[in-house]
Design an enzyme around this catalytic site. Structure first.
Site, PDB file in Angstrom:
ATOM      1  CG  HIS A  21      -0.178  -0.084   2.529  1.00  0.00           C
ATOM      2  ND1 HIS A  21       0.265   1.026   3.205  1.00  0.00           N
ATOM      3  CD2 HIS A  21       0.187  -1.166   3.273  1.00  0.00           C
ATOM      4  CE1 HIS A  21       0.882   0.652   4.312  1.00  0.00           C
ATOM      5  NE2 HIS A  21       0.848  -0.678   4.385  1.00  0.00           N
ATOM      6  CB  CYS A  71       1.537  -5.000   5.395  1.00  0.00           C
ATOM      7  SG  CYS A  71       2.398  -6.569   5.218  1.00  0.00           S
TER       8      CYS A  71
END
EC number: 2.-.-.-
Length: 289
Positions: free
Chosen positions: A248, A264
């Site tokens: 992301h 993450c």
């Protein structure tokens, strides 16, 4: 440390005047300085060299009369000693370099695993900006290594796949001809371990994110930033086939290259948009450490 500086330098300075001897001594000290020895080892070499220089100069001082006569003879003949001096300086430099190289080469090597353990003990978690705060979308302010670029990358992974190097903080989009598009990443502690082979199962533009355990006020703040540059999850997200595992964007570009507190695998928004355009569903993702 078995370097006989006395014997080595005695031969090199034989028949030399004060200026020539000083130059040879300086060459020897400079070789030790450039050798990149550990401080303790370098100090031992310097002490041994100091002792050798003192012994040589004391012996020459005792025999000063004969030394002066030899110097007068050289000056009277008008002979040039520069070629010999240069040759002897080169000889002593080569000899000292060889000995010091052997000493350094014989030292224990630091293993890759030891280096990784040292890094892990020093790595700290970088704090994120608050939801709604736009820290920028570009990686221009990052160290050059973490800026998006095409690099040489030899691998057996199929072109079109993604390789994520957890330790080095890089994401590679594999191309043909031993090349890859490399992106700098930040990585959350939870994503440092786990499996190695995954695939992209879904893609989102300006994804919503409600972190586990967030109270209503925090969740509302995050949702309010969705679709804007201040979104903590960034402009794009690619979900992998494991709960909680995704690639992301971020509103905190300065966290790239570090451990991070949330999410993450993160990239700056410009990079995640570039990757998003190039990646399709079912793209293979390989984690390496």
């Amino acid at each position: 440390m078995d370097v006989d500086y006395y014997s080595l330098l005695s031969k090199a300075v034989a028949g030399k005047d004060v200026a020539a001897r000083d130059q040879i001594y300086k060459e020897a000290y400079e070789i030790i300085r450039r050798s990149r020895l550990a401080p303790e080892a370098a100090s031992s070499h310097v002490a041994a060299l100091d002792d050798a220089v003192r012994r040589i100069e004391d012996e020459l001082a005792v025999d000063e009369g004969r030394g002066a006569a030899a110097l007068d003879e050289v000056l009277a003949t008008g002979r040039s000693w520069k070629p010999l001096l240069a040759g002897l300086c080169a000889l002593v430099a080569i000899g000292l370099t060889a000995v010091l190289y052997g000493y350094v080469a014989g030292k224990p090597k630091v293993t890759a695993s030891a280096a990784k353990m040292a890094r892990a003990s020093e790595d700290i978690v970088m704090a994120d900006l608050k939801a709604g705060v736009d820290g920028g979308s570009s990686g221009d302010g990052l160290p050059f290594a973490f800026q998006r670029q095409v690099v040489f990358y030899r691998t057996t992974v199929v072109p079109g796949s993604i390789v994520i190097d957890r330790e080095s903080r890089f994401l590679y989009l594999i191309d043909s001809n031993n090349s890859a598009r490399r992106y700098g990443i930040g990585i959350a502690q939870e994503c440092l371990k786990g499996g190695s082979f995954f695939r992209v199962t879904n893609k989102f533009e300006w994804p919503e994110w409600r972190p586990a355990g967030a109270n209503t006020k925090d969740a509302d703040a995050l949702l309010a930033s969705t679709g804007k540059p201040g979104s903590p999850l960034g402009a794009r997200a690619m979900l992998l086939d494991k709960p909680g595992l995704l690639i992301h964007g971020t509103n905190s570009p300065k966290t790239i290259g570090h451990l991070v507190a949330s999410g993450c695998i993160r990239l700056v928004n410009d990079d995640v948009e570039d990757l998003y355009r190039r990646v399709s569903l079912d793209t293979r993702v390989v984690f390496v450490s």
